[in-house]
Scaffold this motif. Structure first.
Motif, PDB file in Angstrom:
ATOM      1  N   ALA A 102       1.281  20.866 -37.769  1.00 50.86           N
ATOM      2  CA  ALA A 102       2.283  21.437 -38.123  1.00 50.86           C
ATOM      3  C   ALA A 102       3.172  20.071 -39.152  1.00 50.86           C
ATOM      4  N   PRO A 103       3.350  20.408 -40.767  1.00 51.92           N
ATOM      5  CA  PRO A 103       4.279  20.022 -40.726  1.00 51.92           C
ATOM      6  C   PRO A 103       5.935  19.915 -41.157  1.00 51.92           C
ATOM      7  N   LYS A 104       6.241  19.019 -40.967  1.00 47.97           N
ATOM      8  CA  LYS A 104       7.494  18.729 -40.061  1.00 47.97           C
ATOM      9  C   LYS A 104       8.432  19.812 -40.876  1.00 47.97           C
ATOM     10  N   PHE A 105       9.432  20.146 -40.406  1.00 48.68           N
ATOM     11  CA  PHE A 105      10.543  20.897 -41.523  1.00 48.68           C
ATOM     12  C   PHE A 105      11.838  19.458 -41.049  1.00 48.68           C
ATOM     13  N   ILE A 106      11.943  19.649 -43.016  1.00 50.72           N
ATOM     14  CA  ILE A 106      12.819  17.813 -42.861  1.00 50.72           C
ATOM     15  C   ILE A 106      13.753  19.190 -44.001  1.00 50.72           C
ATOM     16  N   ASP A 107      14.836  18.808 -43.289  1.00 53.31           N
ATOM     17  CA  ASP A 107      16.068  19.568 -43.671  1.00 53.31           C
ATOM     18  C   ASP A 107      16.881  18.729 -43.568  1.00 53.31           C
ATOM     19  N   ASN A 108      18.321  19.218 -44.413  1.00 56.40           N
ATOM     20  CA  ASN A 108      19.751  18.567 -44.720  1.00 56.40           C
ATOM     21  C   ASN A 108      20.049  17.926 -43.749  1.00 56.40           C
ATOM     22  N   ASP A 109      19.760  19.042 -42.094  1.00 60.39           N
ATOM     23  CA  ASP A 109      20.216  18.369 -41.177  1.00 60.39           C
ATOM     24  C   ASP A 109      19.496  16.814 -40.592  1.00 60.39           C
ATOM     25  N   TYR A 110      18.707  17.017 -40.751  1.00 58.53           N
ATOM     26  CA  TYR A 110      17.046  16.498 -40.620  1.00 58.53           C
ATOM     27  C   TYR A 110      17.992  14.286 -41.060  1.00 58.53           C
ATOM     28  N   ASN A 111      17.417  14.711 -42.112  1.00 53.78           N
ATOM     29  CA  ASN A 111      17.548  13.867 -42.737  1.00 53.78           C
ATOM     30  C   ASN A 111      19.398  12.982 -41.888  1.00 53.78           C
ATOM     31  N   LYS A 112      20.075  13.875 -41.469  1.00 54.51           N
ATOM     32  CA  LYS A 112      21.619  13.618 -41.264  1.00 54.51           C
ATOM     33  C   LYS A 112      21.554  12.568 -40.102  1.00 54.51           C
ATOM     34  N   SER A 113      19.710  13.258 -39.056  1.00 58.66           N
ATOM     35  CA  SER A 113      19.715  13.031 -38.015  1.00 58.66           C
ATOM     36  C   SER A 113      20.051  11.429 -37.423  1.00 58.66           C
ATOM     37  N   ALA A 114      18.208  11.358 -38.920  1.00 61.02           N
ATOM     38  CA  ALA A 114      17.060  10.010 -39.137  1.00 61.02           C
ATOM     39  C   ALA A 114      18.083   9.405 -39.575  1.00 61.02           C
ATOM     40  N   SER A 115      19.200   9.649 -40.507  1.00 58.44           N
ATOM     41  CA  SER A 115      19.945   8.617 -40.863  1.00 58.44           C
ATOM     42  C   SER A 115      20.623   7.841 -39.780  1.00 58.44           C
ATOM     43  N   ASN A 116      21.241   8.435 -39.191  1.00 59.24           N
ATOM     44  CA  ASN A 116      22.272   8.319 -37.998  1.00 59.24           C
ATOM     45  C   ASN A 116      21.694   7.213 -36.777  1.00 59.24           C
ATOM     46  N   ASN A 117      20.502   7.596 -36.668  1.00 58.11           N
ATOM     47  CA  ASN A 117      18.840   6.689 -35.505  1.00 58.11           C
ATOM     48  C   ASN A 117      18.810   5.469 -36.458  1.00 58.11           C
ATOM     49  N   MET A 118      19.386   5.475 -37.171  1.00 57.90           N
ATOM     50  CA  MET A 118      18.306   4.419 -38.299  1.00 57.90           C
ATOM     51  C   MET A 118      19.190   3.278 -38.065  1.00 57.90           C
ATOM     52  N   GLU A 119      20.672   3.875 -38.383  1.00 58.33           N
ATOM     53  CA  GLU A 119      21.579   2.696 -38.126  1.00 58.33           C
ATOM     54  C   GLU A 119      22.035   2.517 -37.280  1.00 58.33           C
ATOM     55  N   LEU A 120      22.246   2.842 -36.076  1.00 54.43           N
ATOM     56  CA  LEU A 120      22.367   2.932 -34.958  1.00 54.43           C
ATOM     57  C   LEU A 120      21.357   1.452 -34.861  1.00 54.43           C
ATOM     58  N   TYR A 121      20.105   2.005 -34.792  1.00 53.34           N
ATOM     59  CA  TYR A 121      19.117   1.092 -34.880  1.00 53.34           C
ATOM     60  C   TYR A 121      19.104  -0.456 -35.130  1.00 53.34           C
ATOM     61  N   ASN A 122      19.795  -0.232 -36.498  1.00 50.23           N
ATOM     62  CA  ASN A 122      20.182  -1.448 -37.443  1.00 50.23           C
ATOM     63  C   ASN A 122      21.242  -2.425 -36.406  1.00 50.23           C
ATOM     64  N   GLU A 123      21.870  -2.147 -36.493  1.00 48.25           N
ATOM     65  CA  GLU A 123      23.091  -2.733 -35.445  1.00 48.25           C
ATOM     66  C   GLU A 123      22.914  -3.224 -34.408  1.00 48.25           C
ATOM     67  N   SER A 124      21.953  -2.044 -33.795  1.00 51.71           N
ATOM     68  CA  SER A 124      21.298  -3.489 -32.195  1.00 51.71           C
ATOM     69  C   SER A 124      20.132  -4.400 -32.572  1.00 51.71           C
ATOM     70  N   ILE A 125      19.410  -3.883 -33.507  1.00 56.69           N
ATOM     71  CA  ILE A 125      18.346  -4.914 -33.734  1.00 56.69           C
ATOM     72  C   ILE A 125      18.573  -6.342 -34.469  1.00 56.69           C
ATOM     73  N   ILE A 126      18.153  -7.351 -33.703  1.00 52.72           N
ATOM     74  CA  ILE A 126      17.822  -8.579 -35.086  1.00 52.72           C
ATOM     75  C   ILE A 126      16.465  -8.584 -35.583  1.00 52.72           C
ATOM     76  N   SER A 127      14.988  -8.260 -34.729  1.00 50.95           N
ATOM     77  CA  SER A 127      13.408  -8.605 -34.500  1.00 50.95           C
ATOM     78  C   SER A 127      13.290  -6.843 -34.021  1.00 50.95           C
ATOM     79  N   TYR A 128      12.195  -7.187 -34.863  1.00 55.52           N
ATOM     80  CA  TYR A 128      11.403  -5.309 -35.251  1.00 55.52           C
ATOM     81  C   TYR A 128      10.071  -5.608 -34.110  1.00 55.52           C
ATOM     82  N   GLY A 129       9.486  -6.830 -33.385  1.00 59.01           N
ATOM     83  CA  GLY A 129       8.971  -6.519 -32.896  1.00 59.01           C
ATOM     84  C   GLY A 129       8.359  -6.005 -31.579  1.00 59.01           C
ATOM     85  N   GLY A 130       7.922  -5.480 -31.029  1.00 56.84           N
ATOM     86  CA  GLY A 130       7.892  -4.989 -29.856  1.00 56.84           C
ATOM     87  C   GLY A 130       7.871  -3.495 -29.670  1.00 56.84           C
TER      88      GLY A 130
END
Length: 232
Positions: free
Chosen positions: A155-183
């Motif tokens: 099934a195709p993923k439904f991507i709207d403005n809310d999805y993009n905001k949520s994805a951006s929020n997660n990546m911002e939190l992730y990048n604030e926590s992580i130095i190396s991306y292994g594991g």
């Protein structure tokens, strides 16, 4: 969180409302062979108790079964019983190793209060959980070999403005926590379930777990491991 649930709050609220041995999150498009899942988790409970492992989290991989195509061909689940899930899983391949679509903890085995406000069903929150757990010396278990989890793919993923905001929020939190991306791979769990010669589920050290699986984090993990966090 742009209308999406915050994972940390989901676990904290579930644990406040319900008293049970284990608590589980799963994406909504995963089908489980219940007997295999329960048998695997019973061995996790036995093993952690026998070895006095109070801090742990359980992950597992998924198998890709095409349930939907753009040509209109779809597969419907009739009973949802284990026999049908077994049939749907036959001939399928494992999905991406860095997609942890479900995980399980006890009420006191993971410090959910310490987790940033990741939202579910968009990338990064599952990878953060695995990387944080290994860094914080929380035992990580992979039950892929003894559990059947079938992903209803296609099934195709439904991507709207809310999805993009949520994805951006997660990546911002992730990048604030992580130095190396292994594991981020399921192969970086410290322990794994398997079947012995008699068909019994056992737990062994994961041979694919390497030093490279311990990522570098910006957050002060040692401050999050205060014993008070784990008192039930």
């Amino acid at each position: 969180a742009a209308g999406r649930p915050v994972l940390r709050q989901m676990f904290i609220e579930s644990q406040r409302r319900f008293n049970t041995d284990l608590y589980m999150y799963s994406n909504g498009d995963i089908l489980f062979h219940i007997k295999k899942l329960i048998t695997s988790l019973k061995e996790i409970k036995r093993f952690t108790k026998a070895h006095n492992i109070r801090r742990f989290i359980v992950f597992g991989g998924r198998r890709e079964a095409k349930f939907y195509s753009t040509s209109g061909d779809t597969i419907e689940i009739i009973s949802g019983l284990d026999e049908e899930i077994t049939r749907r899983g036959q001939g399928t391949k494992l999905g991406l190793s860095n997609a942890q679509d479900y995980f399980i903890t006890s009420k006191t085995s993971f410090p959910w209060d310490a987790m940033p406000d990741f939202v579910v069903s968009v990338p990064a929150f599952d990878n953060w959980l695995l990387m944080f757990s290994n860094k914080a010396d929380i035992a990580t278990f992979d039950i892929t070999a003894t559990n059947l989890a079938v992903h209803q793919a296609g099934a195709p993923k439904f991507i709207d403005n809310d999805y993009n905001k949520s994805a951006s929020n997660n990546m911002e939190l992730y990048n604030e926590s992580i130095i190396s991306y292994g594991g981020t791979s399921i192969y970086c769990c410290k322990w794994k379930t398997m079947y012995d010669g008699g068909g019994k589920v056992i737990i062994v050290k994961n041979p694919t777990f390497k030093n490279e699986c311990i990522g570098k984090l910006k957050i002060p993990v040692e401050n999050l491991l205060d014993e008070n966090i784990f008192q039930g």
